[in-house]
Design a protein around this motif. Structure first.
Motif, short mmCIF file in Angstrom:
data_model
loop_
_atom_site.label_atom_id
_atom_site.label_comp_id
_atom_site.label_asym_id
_atom_site.label_seq_id
_atom_site.Cartn_x
_atom_site.Cartn_y
_atom_site.Cartn_z
N VAL A 6 0.84 -1.20 0.00
CA VAL A 6 0.00 0.00 0.00
C VAL A 6 0.88 1.25 0.00
O VAL A 6 0.61 2.22 -0.72
CB VAL A 6 -0.94 -0.01 1.22
CG1 VAL A 6 -1.64 1.32 1.39
CG2 VAL A 6 -1.97 -1.13 1.08
N ASP A 7 1.95 1.18 0.77
CA ASP A 7 2.89 2.28 0.82
C ASP A 7 3.46 2.55 -0.58
O ASP A 7 3.52 3.69 -1.04
CB ASP A 7 4.02 1.94 1.80
CG ASP A 7 4.96 3.12 2.03
OD1 ASP A 7 4.48 4.26 1.96
OD2 ASP A 7 6.15 2.88 2.26
N ASP A 8 3.85 1.48 -1.27
CA ASP A 8 4.37 1.62 -2.63
C ASP A 8 3.34 2.19 -3.59
O ASP A 8 3.63 3.07 -4.40
CB ASP A 8 4.82 0.26 -3.17
CG ASP A 8 6.09 -0.23 -2.49
OD1 ASP A 8 6.77 0.61 -1.86
OD2 ASP A 8 6.39 -1.43 -2.57
N ILE A 9 2.13 1.65 -3.48
CA ILE A 9 1.08 2.04 -4.41
C ILE A 9 0.75 3.52 -4.29
O ILE A 9 0.49 4.20 -5.29
CB ILE A 9 -0.17 1.16 -4.20
CG1 ILE A 9 0.09 -0.26 -4.71
CG2 ILE A 9 -1.39 1.77 -4.90
CD1 ILE A 9 -0.94 -1.27 -4.30
N PHE A 10 0.79 4.03 -3.06
CA PHE A 10 0.43 5.44 -2.88
C PHE A 10 1.64 6.38 -2.94
O PHE A 10 1.47 7.59 -2.91
CB PHE A 10 -0.33 5.64 -1.57
CG PHE A 10 -1.74 5.12 -1.61
CD1 PHE A 10 -2.64 5.64 -2.54
CD2 PHE A 10 -2.17 4.13 -0.75
CE1 PHE A 10 -3.94 5.17 -2.60
CE2 PHE A 10 -3.47 3.66 -0.81
CZ PHE A 10 -4.36 4.18 -1.74
N ALA A 11 2.82 5.82 -3.04
CA ALA A 11 4.03 6.65 -3.07
C ALA A 11 3.99 7.72 -4.17
O ALA A 11 4.37 8.86 -3.93
CB ALA A 11 5.27 5.76 -3.21
N PRO A 12 3.52 7.39 -5.38
CA PRO A 12 3.48 8.42 -6.43
C PRO A 12 2.56 9.59 -6.09
O PRO A 12 2.65 10.65 -6.73
CB PRO A 12 2.94 7.66 -7.65
CG PRO A 12 3.16 6.23 -7.37
CD PRO A 12 3.10 6.08 -5.89
N PHE A 13 1.69 9.40 -5.13
CA PHE A 13 0.73 10.46 -4.80
C PHE A 13 1.05 11.10 -3.45
O PHE A 13 0.20 11.72 -2.81
CB PHE A 13 -0.70 9.89 -4.77
CG PHE A 13 -1.07 9.15 -6.01
CD1 PHE A 13 -1.39 9.85 -7.17
CD2 PHE A 13 -1.08 7.77 -6.05
CE1 PHE A 13 -1.74 9.18 -8.33
CE2 PHE A 13 -1.42 7.09 -7.21
CZ PHE A 13 -1.74 7.80 -8.35
N GLU A 14 2.27 10.92 -3.07
CA GLU A 14 2.75 11.35 -1.75
C GLU A 14 2.27 12.74 -1.33
O GLU A 14 1.87 12.95 -0.19
CB GLU A 14 4.28 11.34 -1.82
CG GLU A 14 4.95 11.37 -0.50
CD GLU A 14 6.45 11.14 -0.70
OE1 GLU A 14 7.08 10.62 0.22
OE2 GLU A 14 6.96 11.49 -1.79
N GLN A 15 2.31 13.67 -2.26
CA GLN A 15 2.00 15.05 -1.89
C GLN A 15 0.53 15.30 -1.61
O GLN A 15 0.17 16.23 -0.90
CB GLN A 15 2.45 16.00 -3.00
CG GLN A 15 3.95 16.00 -3.20
CD GLN A 15 4.35 16.97 -4.28
OE1 GLN A 15 3.90 18.11 -4.30
NE2 GLN A 15 5.20 16.52 -5.18
N THR A 16 -0.32 14.47 -2.17
CA THR A 16 -1.74 14.73 -2.02
C THR A 16 -2.50 13.63 -1.29
O THR A 16 -3.66 13.80 -0.95
CB THR A 16 -2.40 14.93 -3.40
OG1 THR A 16 -1.93 13.93 -4.29
CG2 THR A 16 -2.06 16.30 -3.95
N VAL A 17 -1.84 12.49 -1.07
CA VAL A 17 -2.52 11.39 -0.40
C VAL A 17 -1.72 10.92 0.81
O VAL A 17 -0.52 10.70 0.71
CB VAL A 17 -2.71 10.18 -1.35
CG1 VAL A 17 -3.37 9.02 -0.61
CG2 VAL A 17 -3.55 10.56 -2.55
N SER A 18 -2.39 10.77 1.94
CA SER A 18 -1.82 10.04 3.07
C SER A 18 -2.71 8.85 3.34
O SER A 18 -3.90 8.87 3.03
CB SER A 18 -1.77 10.92 4.32
OG SER A 18 -0.73 11.87 4.22
N TRP A 19 -2.13 7.81 3.92
CA TRP A 19 -2.94 6.63 4.21
C TRP A 19 -2.94 6.30 5.70
O TRP A 19 -2.02 6.67 6.44
CB TRP A 19 -2.49 5.42 3.40
CG TRP A 19 -1.01 5.14 3.36
CD1 TRP A 19 -0.16 5.38 2.31
CD2 TRP A 19 -0.19 4.57 4.40
NE1 TRP A 19 1.12 5.00 2.64
CE2 TRP A 19 1.13 4.49 3.90
CE3 TRP A 19 -0.44 4.11 5.68
CZ2 TRP A 19 2.19 3.97 4.65
CZ3 TRP A 19 0.61 3.60 6.44
CH2 TRP A 19 1.91 3.54 5.92
#
Length: 390
Positions: free
Chosen positions: A177-190
DNA sequence: GATCCACGGGAATACACGGATG
DNA sequence: CATCCGTGTATTCCCGTGGATC
């Protein structure tokens, strides 16, 4: 109320005890909008989310603890409340005198059990972001990814995504999940939710731990649930305490046992849950027990196979082969497929294989299949799902 | 026509055991 | 006696296919 309604009501209340008004009250997979008994951890969560209330995206977070400690209960309640309030606060922000227009943080809750592929996960996020429904077929994973990039371009909106039930045999580990959302780091936190200890998840983020319920807290939860969905005298307080004691802090197992007990009593036409009903309810919850949510998230055919498995008699269940043979007859799947499914279910822990001690027979000894999920609740929900009284 | 994913089906591998072989 | 081999069964693994949907 007309005469007919009056009569119908009399028939219900007088002839049938109507122990259960609402099975959802004792359904371990259905959560309450106002959960009880988790004040301290809720405060920890709110502490972490605090920046979000000023429009600033908080960092990632890992929420962990054993089954039946209220993780899903709290997270679903929290996220639905936050979503609701974010909707209202929009107007407040527009009228504020602040120079910069701070968009409120948006909240999306995802159950990893229903998002087991990249495609499904992207889709779930996108579905939470855009108004129009996102198709389930006909477009590629990469297409979804680029749509997400568009929606989540830096400088626009920010999103906090909760991903529940990570690290199960069927679901992504936190690291993915960390990898999958990494490209959206600036706008997404999980906010990842799982059972593994933070030291075992290979991602270093702040963590909030859900400890098992203490006895009295669990009793409170059960009492609240029972009073909302069951007849007043369905269970004694002493019986509720007994179940809480037996469940040892696990609300899932406790509710599953209550569900089973009440259902047994209802089917038998008892006016309240007898000691034997209660025992039967507890017996239908194996220890250790896989959570019902996992079983219900399985594909239609897998649930069907499991349901049939529960109806087999002992000798049919003595080997995977004979079980597959019997099940294949009533399920419209080939025997090889049923066999494979049975092995997969055992491999993921939903059933357990118990190898027979070799007694002189030829070849490798067969193994017996033992369900590891709340069987009674599963049967009842399966019947309710297809509207049969079975 | 494209896409995802559950199934089908069978090949490959593992295991248990008894008997043969060195 | 230790090891190998053959047979029978259980288990795992893999990948193409087709239904459902857009």
């Amino acid at each position: 109320m007309n005469l007919r309604e009056r009569i119908v009501r009399r028939q219900r209340t007088d002839r049938e005890p109507r122990l259960v008004h609402d099975y959802d009250a004792v359904n371990p997979t259905v959560h309450q909008s106002e959960p009880t008994g988790r004040g301290p951890v809720l405060e920890q969560l709110l502490d972490h989310l605090d920046p979000a209330f000023d429009g600033v995206l908080p960092g990632n977070l890992y929420v962990w603890g054993p089954k039946g400690t209220g993780k899903s209960a709290i997270l679903t309640a929290l996220f639905s409340q936050l979503t609701e309030m974010a909707g209202h606060s929009q107007s407040a922000i527009l009228t504020s005198t602040r120079a910069e227009t701070t968009q409120p943080v948006e909240y999306i809750y995802i159950d990893a059990r229903t998002a087991q592929t990249d495609f499904a996960l992207y889709r779930a996020v996108l579905d939470g972001l855009v108004e129009k429904p996102v198709p389930k077929h006909g477009l590629g994973t990469s297409e979804l990814h680029s749509q997400l990039r568009q929606e989540l371009a830096p400088g626009d909106r920010t999103v906090l995504v909760a991903v529940d039930h990570l690290g199960e045999p069927e679901t992504y580990p936190l690291a993915d999940v960390d990898d999958i959302f990494a490209p959206f780091e600036q706008t997404v936190s999980w906010v990842g939710v799982g059972r593994d200890r933070p030291t075992d998840v290979e991602v270093s983020v702040p963590a909030v731990r859900f400890p098992p319920y203490r006895h009295h807290a669990l009793v409170d939860i059960l009492t609240t649930r029972v009073s909302t969905g069951l007849a007043r005298h369905a269970l004694t307080h002493e019986q509720v305490r007994e179940v809480a004691e037996w469940a040892d802090g696990d609300a899932h197992d406790a509710l599953a046992a209550l569900f089973g007990a009440v259902d047994v009593a209802t089917v038998a036409g008892h006016g309240s849950v007898s000691p034997a009903d209660l025992d039967e309810g507890m017996e239908a919850v194996p220890q250790p027990c896989v959570s019902l949510g996992r079983v219900l998230a399985l594909s239609e055919n897998r649930r069907r196979v499991l349901r049939r498995l529960l109806d087999l008699d002992a000798d049919e269940r003595e080997s995977v082969g004979s079980a597959a043979d019997s099940i294949a007859r009533s399920v419209d799947l080939s025997e090889t497929t049923v066999t494979r499914i049975l092995y997969e279910l055992a491999d993921s822990g939903i059933t357990r294989r118990v190898t027979a001690e070799a007694v002189g027979g030829k070849g490798r000894p067969p193994s017996r299949l033992v369900p590891q999920f709340p069987t009674h609740v599963f049967k009842r929900l399966y019947a309710l799902e297809r509207g049969s009284g079975e």
